[in-house]
Design an enzyme around this catalytic site. Structure first.
Site, PDB file in Angstrom:
ATOM      1  N   SER A  63       0.798  -1.237   0.000  1.00  0.00           N
ATOM      2  CA  SER A  63       0.000   0.000   0.000  1.00  0.00           C
ATOM      3  C   SER A  63       0.825   1.278   0.000  1.00  0.00           C
ATOM      4  O   SER A  63       0.255   2.363  -0.167  1.00  0.00           O
ATOM      5  CB  SER A  63      -0.951   0.011   1.195  1.00  0.00           C
ATOM      6  OG  SER A  63      -2.012  -0.864   0.946  1.00  0.00           O
ATOM      7  N   LYS A  66       0.388   3.471  -2.896  1.00  0.00           N
ATOM      8  CA  LYS A  66      -0.778   4.377  -2.989  1.00  0.00           C
ATOM      9  C   LYS A  66      -0.359   5.847  -2.889  1.00  0.00           C
ATOM     10  O   LYS A  66      -1.048   6.724  -3.408  1.00  0.00           O
ATOM     11  CB  LYS A  66      -1.792   4.028  -1.888  1.00  0.00           C
ATOM     12  CG  LYS A  66      -2.426   2.635  -2.093  1.00  0.00           C
ATOM     13  CD  LYS A  66      -3.342   2.228  -0.949  1.00  0.00           C
ATOM     14  CE  LYS A  66      -4.180   1.011  -1.282  1.00  0.00           C
ATOM     15  NZ  LYS A  66      -3.884  -0.239  -0.655  1.00  0.00           N
ATOM     16  N   TYR A 190      -3.878  -2.329 -10.326  1.00  0.00           N
ATOM     17  CA  TYR A 190      -3.789  -2.211  -8.854  1.00  0.00           C
ATOM     18  C   TYR A 190      -2.955  -3.350  -8.259  1.00  0.00           C
ATOM     19  O   TYR A 190      -2.106  -3.124  -7.387  1.00  0.00           O
ATOM     20  CB  TYR A 190      -5.202  -2.182  -8.251  1.00  0.00           C
ATOM     21  CG  TYR A 190      -5.197  -2.184  -6.749  1.00  0.00           C
ATOM     22  CD1 TYR A 190      -4.932  -1.009  -6.033  1.00  0.00           C
ATOM     23  CD2 TYR A 190      -5.402  -3.360  -6.030  1.00  0.00           C
ATOM     24  CE1 TYR A 190      -4.884  -1.018  -4.647  1.00  0.00           C
ATOM     25  CE2 TYR A 190      -5.349  -3.371  -4.644  1.00  0.00           C
ATOM     26  CZ  TYR A 190      -5.089  -2.202  -3.962  1.00  0.00           C
ATOM     27  OH  TYR A 190      -5.034  -2.213  -2.586  1.00  0.00           O
ATOM     28  N   TYR A 242      -4.701   3.781   8.084  1.00  0.00           N
ATOM     29  CA  TYR A 242      -6.074   3.278   8.294  1.00  0.00           C
ATOM     30  C   TYR A 242      -6.558   3.599   9.695  1.00  0.00           C
ATOM     31  O   TYR A 242      -6.383   4.732  10.146  1.00  0.00           O
ATOM     32  CB  TYR A 242      -6.137   1.764   7.985  1.00  0.00           C
ATOM     33  CG  TYR A 242      -5.273   1.400   6.825  1.00  0.00           C
ATOM     34  CD1 TYR A 242      -5.584   1.893   5.552  1.00  0.00           C
ATOM     35  CD2 TYR A 242      -4.119   0.641   6.963  1.00  0.00           C
ATOM     36  CE1 TYR A 242      -4.768   1.605   4.463  1.00  0.00           C
ATOM     37  CE2 TYR A 242      -3.304   0.348   5.883  1.00  0.00           C
ATOM     38  CZ  TYR A 242      -3.636   0.840   4.648  1.00  0.00           C
ATOM     39  OH  TYR A 242      -2.825   0.561   3.587  1.00  0.00           O
ATOM     40  N   VAL A 260       1.253  -3.755   3.896  1.00  0.00           N
ATOM     41  CA  VAL A 260       1.230  -5.035   4.610  1.00  0.00           C
ATOM     42  C   VAL A 260       2.480  -5.895   4.365  1.00  0.00           C
ATOM     43  O   VAL A 260       2.633  -6.942   4.984  1.00  0.00           O
ATOM     44  CB  VAL A 260      -0.052  -5.868   4.315  1.00  0.00           C
ATOM     45  CG1 VAL A 260      -1.274  -5.229   4.928  1.00  0.00           C
ATOM     46  CG2 VAL A 260      -0.225  -6.125   2.836  1.00  0.00           C
TER      47      VAL A 260
HETATM   48  N1  GLN Z   1      -2.391  -5.868  -1.467  1.00  0.00           N
HETATM   49  C1  GLN Z   1      -3.076  -5.423  -0.288  1.00  0.00           C
HETATM   50  C2  GLN Z   1      -4.536  -5.256  -0.615  1.00  0.00           C
HETATM   51  O1  GLN Z   1      -4.835  -4.732  -1.653  1.00  0.00           O
HETATM   52  C3  GLN Z   1      -2.498  -4.124   0.174  1.00  0.00           C
HETATM   53  C4  GLN Z   1      -3.029  -3.712   1.504  1.00  0.00           C
HETATM   54  C5  GLN Z   1      -2.048  -2.949   2.347  1.00  0.00           C
HETATM   55  O2  GLN Z   1      -0.841  -2.933   2.112  1.00  0.00           O
HETATM   56  N2  GLN Z   1      -2.549  -2.382   3.404  1.00  0.00           N
HETATM   57  O3  GLN Z   1      -5.389  -5.598   0.161  1.00  0.00           O
END
Ligand code: GLN
Length: 307
Positions: A63, A66, A190, A242, A260
């Site tokens: 993530s 992003k 994505y 989050y 993650v």
């Molecule tokens: N690949 C994970 C997802 O799309 C990424 C989530 C994350 O890093 N928080 O759910």
């Protein structure tokens, strides 16, 4: 301030904590990563990069990507982006669907999964997801001055195979008319952005422009305007972790973004960009030992934006 020494001391401080947290296990490529890994790197404006531990080992940035797609979409769409995604903290997990129904398919912010899916949709022209990913890769390689940065296609494949939740989010938003491209086209981009593999050193270098008003202090290249840079940092500060964003702001006091894979990119305005990596996560999906290391580092450097 001797950053080499501070980085070494920070790495020594977290030594007893190595291996803490729970490694993401939704895909084999993440589940098999050694939980004891730890890396830290700081990109600084003079082009140096104090680092320690496994700072040159690539990991799945997940993530954290992003932040870079958000920055690109703001450059492309300007304020029109805010018609399709908000900029409020969600207080919910990264892949939550509950708010989306109440809020008619408009995700809370660009740093939760549905928001990032909308942002990625915005970066795809003429249904060409490959071109959008090629561009993202080129941008990251340029920022980091490192053409070896690449996507881990094993991770990308697994993301797709286990992507039921992200597909649900995308279809749900499509039902409200908030996707311009086909769901599978958007997700193919994505899933690949999630699978970008960078080391702490590369990641910190790639994010350095965010610490200097949107201008790379090493090359002098302006990447985003100073105003947009401030706005990206504000969203990172309030939404980058989050339902753990408040705790991160409280403990570290810097804008950041977690993934993650166990990485965290953190920006110390006018000082540098810090990347940490340790695969064990807390309940919200932020690196447990990574956050501890950042807390130690901020204590030693006094870099919290709150003084
Ligand atoms: N690949 C994970 C997802 O799309 C990424 C989530 C994350 O890093 N928080 O759910």
């Amino acid at each position: 301030m001797d950053l080499d020494q501070i980085v070494a001391e920070t790495a020594a401080d977290i030594e007893p904590h190595r291996g803490k947290g729970k490694v993401a296990d939704y895909i084999p490529a993440l589940a098999k990563v050694d939980p004891k890994k730890f890396g830290i790197a700081i990109a600084t404006p003079d082009g140096a990069c104090p680092k320690a531990g496994d700072a040159d080992e690539s990991f799945s940035i997940q993530s954290i990507s992003k932040v870079f797609t958000f920055s690109l979409a703001l450059q492309k769409a300007g304020d029109d982006l805010w018609k399709r995604v908000w900029r409020e903290p969600s207080g919910t997990p990264f892949n939550s669907i509950v708010q989306l129904e109440r809020e008619k398919g408009i995700p809370r912010n660009p740093l939760v999964n549905p928001g990032a899916i909308v942002v990625t949709d915005h970066l795809i022209d003429n249904g060409d997801a490959d071109a959008a990913i090629d561009n993202l890769l080129r941008v990251l390689r340029d920022h980091a001055e490192d053409d070896s940065i690449d996507i881990d296609y094993e991770v990308a494949m697994s993301e797709s195979e286990t992507g039921a939740r992200n597909r649900s989010l995308a279809h749900f938003m499509a039902s409200f008319g908030n996707l311009e491209n086909e769901v599978e086209v958007v997700l193919s981009a994505y899933f690949r952005q999630c699978a970008l593999a960078l080391s702490c050193a590369q990641l910190a270098r790639a994010g350095l422009f965010l610490a200097f008003d949107g201008k790379d202090p090493v090359t002098g290249e302006r990447i985003v305007s100073a105003q947009r840079c401030r706005r990206i940092l504000a969203v990172m500060m309030t939404c980058g972790h989050y339902d753990n964003s408040g705790d991160f702001a409280y403990r570290i006091g810097l804008p950041g973004k977690s993934g993650v894979g166990g990485g965290v990119l953190t920006i110390a305005p006018n000082e540098g960009a810090i990347a940490v990596w340790s695969p064990g996560l807390n309940d919200a999906g932020t690196s447990t030992v990574g956050a501890l290391a950042l807390e130690e580092l901020v204590e030693r450097t006094g870099w919290s934006i709150f003084g």
